[in-house]
Design a protein around this motif. Structure first.
Motif, PDB file in Angstrom:
ATOM      1  N   ALA A 209       0.983  -1.052   0.288  1.00 52.72           N
ATOM      2  CA  ALA A 209       0.067  -0.029  -0.121  1.00 52.72           C
ATOM      3  C   ALA A 209       0.465   0.858   0.158  1.00 52.72           C
ATOM      4  N   ASN A 210       1.923   1.397   0.620  1.00 49.05           N
ATOM      5  CA  ASN A 210       2.975   2.490   1.020  1.00 49.05           C
ATOM      6  C   ASN A 210       3.417   2.793  -0.409  1.00 49.05           C
ATOM      7  N   LYS A 213       1.292   3.933  -2.714  1.00 48.99           N
ATOM      8  CA  LYS A 213       0.054   5.157  -2.587  1.00 48.99           C
ATOM      9  C   LYS A 213       1.508   6.599  -3.158  1.00 48.99           C
ATOM     10  N   GLY A 216       1.021   7.081  -6.533  1.00 51.20           N
ATOM     11  CA  GLY A 216       0.180   7.593  -6.548  1.00 51.20           C
ATOM     12  C   GLY A 216      -1.162   6.867  -7.317  1.00 51.20           C
ATOM     13  N   SER A 218      -3.584   3.258  -6.509  1.00 51.17           N
ATOM     14  CA  SER A 218      -4.561   2.719  -6.001  1.00 51.17           C
ATOM     15  C   SER A 218      -3.672   1.136  -5.821  1.00 51.17           C
ATOM     16  N   THR A 219      -4.205   0.263  -4.527  1.00 48.47           N
ATOM     17  CA  THR A 219      -3.295  -1.027  -4.007  1.00 48.47           C
ATOM     18  C   THR A 219      -3.974  -2.094  -4.709  1.00 48.47           C
TER      19      THR A 219
END
Ligand code: NAD
Length: 471
Positions: A209-210, A213, A216, A218-219
């Motif tokens: 996820a990081n 992010k 820019g 989505s996971t």
């Protein structure tokens, strides 16, 4: 000098950058870096029309820290020694990263396969295998080739057959080469393994996820726009598994040009179109791009180079708009392009990790050849019976009755393909998290490629330490 001409120097540059994050003595690093054996040879081919042609070929064994050594055979008219050396070195590091117990090697024949008949190719391949065997450069415990650019299952079957004929009665003869057809001692899942491994690698990255992010994005892989260069073994299968995993294939680039469709392409349909027409161009519903390389500069989330090395240079790297580069080919990014990608914040999943699925499943094939039994043969029925017993117990305690489809989905016992895919998935996931850990532990490491080289250097150095060469 072309980008290809200094390919070995490029690998050395990455190695040197990574070595700074270790404390090994210079001599040991030198031993890990150099190619242990380079064998170049020429042999004659009588062409179908009677003309004699001299064929140039190589086998490079980069590192004997573990044996057998292992690596593919490339057929390309532009091939030359430093290229084979670079590819052999990458094999050593790749095997170390995914804990496959081989040293690295690579072979090559300087031909354009399209210019030869199948019969001529068979003569070339068998003679190549014969020349290697003569010098003790081929064998299940010595050096085990596999497919690479321009070779496939058919060539591997010819090599296995040639070796077996030269070593009558040798029980493990089939383990002299991997990537064979299943009927000739191959393992289910090898052909698609490199592409499937690339999918596991990018899926794992997209689940961070990081990281996503920061880019820019989505996971998860769902909805990510993908461009692939090269619709050969690696590119086709990487495209297939990434698309099936939720990605949208928006462009495919081949030698003759590229096609794009923002609504998504299907690699199998494009492959069939190319087979029928000789080109990917004019695929129904898509737009042609005459300049194949220009397609790599389109906006996308994941760009998969899966053709040859030296694709991204200081010249075109600034124009690349992808968020993630998933390296299917060996050496697609030059050391001049890498800092540009870092600066642009592009996440590069490096070749020495990303495309290691092929050698991982080759290792499984070799194990199968040595054990002389198909994976799953002994346990399949046993596991099926256990799974059935669990279902019956659930039915008894809950009062629920499973449908026949539910029973078969749950209680089928693993077959060879299931076990191979599961071993590959485990390998790719574990190695990915090893790279992240190394990057976390050494804040100066700039990207996953250098983290991968650091991991490889540590593992090869450890091998030398275990041999007592290094304390
Ligand atoms: P392949 O011969 O099956 O396919 C290569 C494809 O690239 C072909 O379709 C070819 O037409 C296309 N191509 C060539 N030049 C191109 C260009 N300029 N633009 C676009 N497409 C072009 O080869 P492969 O086995 O898929 O190998 C591809 C790359 O992956 C190589 O770098 C190889 O070393 C690497 N690799 C292969 C394996 C494997 O298991 N086969 C494993 C690891 C890495």
């Amino acid at each position: 000098m072309s980008a290809q001409a200094n390919f070995f120097d490029q690998v050395t540059q990455y190695f040197t950058e990574a070595a700074k994050f270790t404390t090994y003595p210079e001599g040991l690093l030198e031993q890990i870096r150099v190619c242990n054996s380079v064998y170049r040879f020429d042999f004659p081919l009588r062409r179908t029309g009677g003309k004699i042609e001299v064929i140039r070929a190589w086998r490079v064994q980069h590192s004997h820290h573990k044996t057998p050594v292992k690596g593919g055979i490339r057929c390309s008219p532009d091939l030359y020694e430093e290229e084979v050396m670079a590819l052999a070195a990458l094999m050593t590091y790749k095997c170390a990263i995914v804990d496959v117990p081989f040293g690295g090697a690579k072979g090559g024949i300087k031909i354009e396969p399209k210019d030869y008949t199948a019969e001529e190719l068979e003569r070339i391949t068998r003679r190549y295998a014969h020349e290697l065997a003569k010098k003790n450069f081929l064998g299940p415990g010595i050096d085990v080739p596999a497919p690479d650019y321009g070779t496939g299952e058919r060539e591997m079957a010819w090599i296995a057959d040639t070796y077996a004929a030269l070593n009558p009665g040798q029980l493990d003869a089939l383990g002299c080469v991997t990537g064979k057809p299943v009927t000739q001692g191959g393992v289910r899942g090898r052909k698609e393994a490199t592409g499937r491994g690339l999918y596991f690698a990018v899926r794992e990255a997209c689940n961070e996820a990081n990281q996503m992010k920061g880019l820019g994005l989505s996971t998860g892989l769902d909805g990510k726009r993908i461009i692939v260069q090269g619709l050969g073994n690696v590119g086709y299968h990487a495209a297939k598994f990434c698309r099936e995993g939720g990605g949208i294939l928006i462009a495919i680039a081949e030698r003759e040009g590229a096609i794009t469709n923002p609504n998504g392409l299907n690699e199998e349909e494009v492959f069939q179109h190319r087979k029928a027409t000789g080109s990917i161009l004019n695929f129904p519903g898509s737009t042609n791009i005459a300049d194949s390389a220009a397609a790599l500069e389109l906006e996308c989330d994941i760009l998969i180079p899966a053709a040859l090395e030296g694709v991204f240079t200081a010249e075109n790297a600034p124009r690349i708009q992808a968020k993630i580069i998933l390296e299917g080919a060996n050496g697609p990014t030059t050391p001049e392009a890498d800092p540009i990608f870092r600066q642009k914040g592009i996440l590069v999943i490096p070749d020495i990790y990303g495309n290691a699925g092929g050698v991982t499943v080759s290792y499984f094939e070799w194990l199968k050849n040595l054990s002389h039994v198909r994976f799953g043969r002994l346990e399949k029925r046993h596991e099926m019976a256990n799974e059935m017993a669990v279902l019956k117990l659930i039915e008894k305690t809950t009062g629920k009755t499973f449908t026949e489809a539910e029973r078969t989905a749950f209680a089928h016992g693993p077959d060879e393909q299931d076990l191979v895919n599961s071993g590959l998935e485990e390998t790719m996931i574990t190695a990915f998290h090893d790279l992240l850990r190394t990057q976390r532990d050494h804040p100066g490491i700039p990207d996953l490629r250098i983290a991968a080289f650091v991991n490889a250097i540590h593992k090869v150095a450890r091998s030398y330490a275990e041999m007592g060469i290094f304390p």
